[in-house]
Design a protein around this motif. Structure first.
Motif, PDB file in Angstrom:
ATOM      1  N   UNK A  13    -125.247 -54.813   1.756  1.00 32.07           N
ATOM      2  CA  UNK A  13    -124.580 -53.698   0.942  1.00 32.07           C
ATOM      3  C   UNK A  13    -123.131 -53.787   1.272  1.00 32.07           C
ATOM      4  N   UNK A  14    -122.246 -53.052   0.584  1.00 31.01           N
ATOM      5  CA  UNK A  14    -120.890 -52.908   0.703  1.00 31.01           C
ATOM      6  C   UNK A  14    -120.291 -51.598  -0.038  1.00 31.01           C
ATOM      7  N   UNK A  15    -119.515 -50.892   0.471  1.00 32.51           N
ATOM      8  CA  UNK A  15    -118.937 -49.624   0.144  1.00 32.51           C
ATOM      9  C   UNK A  15    -117.540 -49.807   0.467  1.00 32.51           C
ATOM     10  N   UNK A  16    -116.454 -49.524  -0.464  1.00 26.76           N
ATOM     11  CA  UNK A  16    -115.014 -49.470  -0.536  1.00 26.76           C
ATOM     12  C   UNK A  16    -114.603 -48.335  -1.126  1.00 26.76           C
ATOM     13  N   UNK A  17    -113.639 -47.312  -0.438  1.00 23.29           N
ATOM     14  CA  UNK A  17    -113.159 -46.186  -0.937  1.00 23.29           C
ATOM     15  C   UNK A  17    -111.641 -46.335  -0.735  1.00 23.29           C
ATOM     16  N   UNK A  18    -110.784 -46.348  -1.878  1.00 18.43           N
ATOM     17  CA  UNK A  18    -109.354 -46.328  -1.638  1.00 18.43           C
ATOM     18  C   UNK A  18    -108.736 -44.789  -2.310  1.00 18.43           C
ATOM     19  N   UNK A  19    -108.523 -43.953  -1.276  1.00 17.98           N
ATOM     20  CA  UNK A  19    -108.351 -42.597  -1.743  1.00 17.98           C
ATOM     21  C   UNK A  19    -107.035 -42.510  -2.557  1.00 17.98           C
ATOM     22  N   UNK A  20    -105.974 -43.456  -2.108  1.00  9.52           N
ATOM     23  CA  UNK A  20    -104.634 -43.277  -2.755  1.00  9.52           C
ATOM     24  C   UNK A  20    -104.744 -43.766  -4.171  1.00  9.52           C
ATOM     25  N   UNK A  21    -105.397 -44.731  -4.315  1.00  6.47           N
ATOM     26  CA  UNK A  21    -105.678 -45.121  -5.939  1.00  6.47           C
ATOM     27  C   UNK A  21    -106.786 -44.734  -6.699  1.00  6.47           C
TER      28      UNK A  21
ATOM     29  N   UNK B 213    -109.123 -63.983   0.098  1.00 12.54           N
ATOM     30  CA  UNK B 213    -109.297 -62.630   0.017  1.00 12.54           C
ATOM     31  C   UNK B 213    -109.690 -62.351   1.499  1.00 12.54           C
ATOM     32  N   UNK B 214    -108.967 -61.235   2.241  1.00 15.95           N
ATOM     33  CA  UNK B 214    -109.335 -60.817   3.280  1.00 15.95           C
ATOM     34  C   UNK B 214    -109.172 -59.237   3.437  1.00 15.95           C
ATOM     35  N   UNK B 215    -109.631 -58.664   2.459  1.00 15.51           N
ATOM     36  CA  UNK B 215    -109.461 -57.154   2.379  1.00 15.51           C
ATOM     37  C   UNK B 215    -110.811 -56.720   2.393  1.00 15.51           C
ATOM     38  N   UNK B 216    -111.011 -55.132   2.308  1.00 17.71           N
ATOM     39  CA  UNK B 216    -112.355 -54.453   2.523  1.00 17.71           C
ATOM     40  C   UNK B 216    -112.930 -54.919   1.502  1.00 17.71           C
ATOM     41  N   UNK B 217    -112.847 -55.439   0.361  1.00 19.91           N
ATOM     42  CA  UNK B 217    -113.686 -55.789  -0.751  1.00 19.91           C
ATOM     43  C   UNK B 217    -114.284 -57.301  -0.294  1.00 19.91           C
ATOM     44  N   UNK B 218    -113.720 -57.878   0.468  1.00 20.51           N
ATOM     45  CA  UNK B 218    -114.395 -59.065   1.052  1.00 20.51           C
ATOM     46  C   UNK B 218    -115.298 -59.145   2.165  1.00 20.51           C
ATOM     47  N   UNK B 219    -115.770 -57.768   2.862  1.00 17.23           N
ATOM     48  CA  UNK B 219    -116.706 -57.898   3.866  1.00 17.23           C
ATOM     49  C   UNK B 219    -118.102 -57.243   3.232  1.00 17.23           C
ATOM     50  N   UNK B 220    -118.892 -57.658   3.868  1.00 17.93           N
ATOM     51  CA  UNK B 220    -120.345 -56.977   3.566  1.00 17.93           C
ATOM     52  C   UNK B 220    -121.048 -57.343   4.837  1.00 17.93           C
ATOM     53  N   UNK B 221    -122.114 -56.449   5.015  1.00 18.60           N
ATOM     54  CA  UNK B 221    -122.911 -56.367   6.148  1.00 18.60           C
ATOM     55  C   UNK B 221    -124.366 -56.169   5.466  1.00 18.60           C
ATOM     56  N   UNK B 222    -125.408 -56.895   6.075  1.00 28.46           N
ATOM     57  CA  UNK B 222    -126.546 -57.012   5.788  1.00 28.46           C
ATOM     58  C   UNK B 222    -127.730 -57.642   7.045  1.00 28.46           C
ATOM     59  N   UNK B 223    -128.923 -57.787   6.463  1.00 25.72           N
ATOM     60  CA  UNK B 223    -129.792 -58.205   7.366  1.00 25.72           C
ATOM     61  C   UNK B 223    -130.794 -59.537   6.628  1.00 25.72           C
TER      62      UNK B 223
END
Length: 180
Positions: free
Chosen positions: A28-36, A166-176
């Motif tokens: 799963x991945x969750x990203x939130x950009x408050x500014x935009x 791509x090395x931003x928050x959209x390119x990180x996911x964590x799972x099992x």
């Protein structure tokens, strides 16, 4: 009833016994950009098979929801891959997934919706897994190197089109994974 229960237990035991080499799980991945005012939530169930100690094949079938300044984009994605594990030490494995991705869905805005919004890509994703037991592994993908494309409907909903790293928050996911 006892016959059905006995049959079900025998079936599960047979499938489990012949499932060695298979793994299932996801990320799963969750990203939130408050500014935009952008939010993205991704859930990607995954299944794969270890061909050798270092090589596996697998696939992801998942859902991606993105919100970008009043525009909602919902995509269903499929992404087959080939995994190469290049480093193993104790419980740590480093790997790289090479694969393709395709997603399709609709963008919704101001009470209307778009024609089909499509995204696609090809590239590699480095990752790390921690084998916490014989059957359970925690995994993370960090980054992306390749090409991501989108049609006009997906671009209008904020999906990027780029070639590179791509090395931003959209390119990180964590799972099992559960290893059978």
């Amino acid at each position: 009833m006892k016959k059905i229960l006995t049959f079900a237990i025998a079936l599960i035991a047979t499938v489990t016994a012949s499932a060695e080499g298979w793994y299932a799980g996801g990320s799963v991945a969750f990203n939130r950009d408050i500014t935009d005012n952008e939010t993205e939530f991704i859930i990607m169930p995954e299944i794969g098979y270890n061909l050798t100690e270092k090589v596996a094949i697998g696939g992801v079938l998942g859902y991606d929801h993105a919100y970008n300044n009043g525009i909602k984009l919902n995509l269903f994605k499929v992404a087959p891959y080939l995994r190469y594990t290049y480093f193993k030490s104790g419980i740590v494995n480093l790997f790289v997934d090479g694969g393709v991705e395709f997603g399709t869905g609709k963008a919704k805005f101001d009470g209307g919706s778009s024609d089909a919004a499509n995204v696609w890509g090809i590239g590699i994703k480095p990752g790390v897994s921690l084998n916490v037991s014989k059957n359970v592994s925690l995994i993370a993908h960090i980054g992306f190197l390749g090409y991501q494309g989108a049609n006009d409907e997906a671009k209008s909903a904020g999906q990027p089109e780029y070639f590179g790293i791509g090395l931003n928050g959209n390119d990180i996911s964590i799972g099992f994974y559960y290893n059978f």
